[in-house]
Design an enzyme around this catalytic site. Sequence first.
Site, mmCIF file in Angstrom:
data_model
loop_
_atom_site.group_PDB
_atom_site.id
_atom_site.type_symbol
_atom_site.label_atom_id
_atom_site.label_comp_id
_atom_site.label_asym_id
_atom_site.label_seq_id
_atom_site.Cartn_x
_atom_site.Cartn_y
_atom_site.Cartn_z
ATOM 1 N N ALA A 1 0.841 -1.200 0.000
ATOM 2 C CA ALA A 1 0.000 0.000 0.000
ATOM 3 C C ALA A 1 0.874 1.248 0.000
ATOM 4 O O ALA A 1 1.999 1.252 0.525
ATOM 5 C CB ALA A 1 -0.920 -0.008 1.211
ATOM 6 N N GLN A 2 0.362 2.310 -0.586
ATOM 7 C CA GLN A 2 1.162 3.525 -0.755
ATOM 8 C C GLN A 2 1.590 4.161 0.564
ATOM 9 O O GLN A 2 2.551 4.918 0.596
ATOM 10 C CB GLN A 2 0.404 4.536 -1.606
ATOM 11 N N ARG A 3 0.909 3.822 1.646
ATOM 12 C CA ARG A 3 1.320 4.379 2.940
ATOM 13 C C ARG A 3 2.599 3.721 3.461
ATOM 14 O O ARG A 3 3.216 4.227 4.397
ATOM 15 C CB ARG A 3 0.193 4.221 3.958
ATOM 16 N N TYR A 4 2.969 2.571 2.858
ATOM 17 C CA TYR A 4 4.160 1.861 3.320
ATOM 18 C C TYR A 4 5.387 2.108 2.445
ATOM 19 O O TYR A 4 6.512 1.888 2.876
ATOM 20 C CB TYR A 4 3.902 0.354 3.363
ATOM 21 N N THR A 5 5.194 2.495 1.210
ATOM 22 C CA THR A 5 6.325 2.639 0.288
ATOM 23 C C THR A 5 6.751 4.095 0.154
ATOM 24 O O THR A 5 5.997 5.016 0.472
ATOM 25 C CB THR A 5 5.968 2.092 -1.103
#
Length: 828
Positions: A117-121
């Site tokens: 998910a974009q919150r992790y990358t």
Amino acid sequence: MQDRNLIDVNLTSEMKTSFIDYAMSVIVARALPDVRDGLKPVHRRILYGMNELGVTPDKPHKKSARITGDVMGKYHPHGDSSIYEAMVRMAQWWSYRHMLVDGHGNFGSMDGDGAAAQRYTEARMSKIALELLRDINKNTVNFQDNYDGSEREPVVLPARFPNLLVNGATGIAVGMATNIPPHNLAESIDAVKMVMEHPDCTTRELMEVIPGPDFPTGALVMGRSGIHRAYDTGKGSIVLRSRTEIETTQTGRERIVVTEFPYGVNKTKVHEHIVRLAQEKRLEGITAVRDESSREGVRFVIEIRREASATVILNNLFKLTSLQTNFSFNMLAIENGVPKILSLRQIIDNYISHQKEVIIRRTRFDKDKAEARAHILEGLLIALDHLDEVIAIIRNSETDVIAQTELMSRFDLSERQSQAILDMRLRRLTGLERDKIQSEYDDLLALIADLSDILAKPERIITIIKEEMDEIKRKYANPRRTELMVGEVLSLEDEDLIEEEDVLITLSNKGYIKRLAQDEFRAQKRGGRGVQGTGVNNDDFVRELVSTSTHDTLLFFTNFGRVYRLKAYEIPEYGRTAKGLPIVNLLKLEDGETIQTIINARKEETAGKSFFFTTKQGIVKRTEVSEFNNIRQNGLRALKLKEGDQLINVLLTSGQDDIIIGTHSGYSVRFNEASIRNMGRSATGVRGVKLREDDRVVGASRIQDNQEVLVITENGFGKRTSATDYPTKGRGGKGIKTANITPKNGQLAGLVTVDGTEDIMVITNKGVIIRTNVANISQTGRATLGVKIMKLDADAKIVTFTLVQPEDSSIAEINTDRENSISKNKDN
């Protein structure tokens, strides 16, 4: 009361108009790349947004969610998932030949795993992505309002390298789609330079520097004709094949190792597909499939059963799985706001035009900036040259406005120059500072002259483009990953999928054919002919037996003078006791057409040889084997027959063999085949024997002096005679007596040459089959009656006979040497 906000419209016309508007919006604003920078709007907005956000290669990575949100809020109001997916793809090495985004974290895998998910990358621009935006702040491209007019965004990026070629593009619009493959950076730049240096170059010449696509996953491109067609027209197809090697383990077993997959192939799905094929028995010989890929690279292992052929299994894998795929070119891009299918040359021409405009606009920007600065410095130098007077004017002026006006009036200065004088610090009044200002002014004048020269000379613009692209090539280019294979290997023939092995082909007297594995017997000489207990019915027997290979071609000659061809593997395999398949199921035979002879057409065994044809009416013909290289599925005419005539048999000869022909009335003629010239397929032939009234040919064979001539008559008489009793004479004669024909023994049923060890199968007009060994038949003189070899019913007559291997002999005794593959009996 009617609502004034409601408008009556025709539904049909409104649907047409609205759909066209929607389609054009998708085509131009979402799905297709611009030919100039090779980017779709979402990719362009991501890169521009990252640049504006300061997420450059020299800065730390930023959360992907921050980048996605910024791009969505300012430029691309179509949902965060589409933005993030586009950014993820730009960060995948297996998707982009040169990644435009430097991703940090889980950005997926070529196994089909999705990104986190974009919150992790996190992400930032790659170094080469900066080259797409270089000089964007120098008015090199046009800008437009964003979706709500609150921001400005570029219509196109400067794109200092041909990104459409380097990274390609894929996209599905409304009623159209694009599929452009990636290419090598160095080759793409060289192609652009070639067009600039040689505007008349052809596609073929371009392919000398850009020979084909260069996919990030490597693999092999099979053949170049598809590439040329695609480069020439914008449409085409190529075959991509995995890079594989066959390893041999310490235990002697083979394994297939895949180190590179075709572009876009999901490794996990290939794994699942191979396992499913093996489980369904559609692909046999595979014992295990493992993915041993690591950080060091791709390694996909397929274990092979010991007795299986790795090459055959690999060819089957190419045909049945995505280890071999097709890549279809559809080089559709936006050119001047219109979607258009472009050739390679058109893509390059558009890129060159764009770069010329970028260089011109950048040069004008730099020139304007230099002129503005020189204008200021010119005013400062005037002030320094009249320093005392300038100071006096300033000291005596009540306000700065009055001082500025006085300076403009006294020294003919512009408003900007006079303001610069007023803003000048006292420390710049020193002599050293004046020298610096003078030096800067002189440099600017030289720069302005140089920039003006660039704008005046198109060849200098071309030189600048080439020099700057060469610098990009030096910094970012890397070796080609995809190998281009010479030759067209666009499809796999069935032969590639069949393991080559020794087999036996049998044809029964009633026309049943089958293929048997060689291990059903112990050995069999190639091209040999005979029978060995194959379990046919009592009223049938094996008339032809040919030992061959599954990859060999067999020629079938019929009584109608036609020839058909079959690969040995095309004949169904049956067990030893099975009846087989009617030959008419494999060959398009006409009514009354029967197979007279089967010959193995293996090249090494037929090279330089001829086919010798003999007909019922005594016509003979010799034709080179090479005349029969291309035989259609529905057969080919081998010789032209006269009305009422039929082909008796076909012999494979050296060109110097002696031939003996026997007739129904008991005569024979022996001659050397060299007396007959080679003729074409359409020829009728020449007279081999002059037949008496109501006579016909019943047999023809090659003959050597160490052989014997076997004749059998209709009433069951037979004899063997030494071949030396048959002198070689010219063809076309009436012949000499080979048997004394009387009402007692009947007319001749057949004639063959023998070695004395064979069995014969004799067939009567009642369908009775009698078998005996040739050695049981007495050896007598040529013009004799012969001896009774079998008892027949009163109304029975022998109609034909054929030679077979003796029942009490082992086929293992027959030599299996390939070089001696055509047995003597094959031609009898």
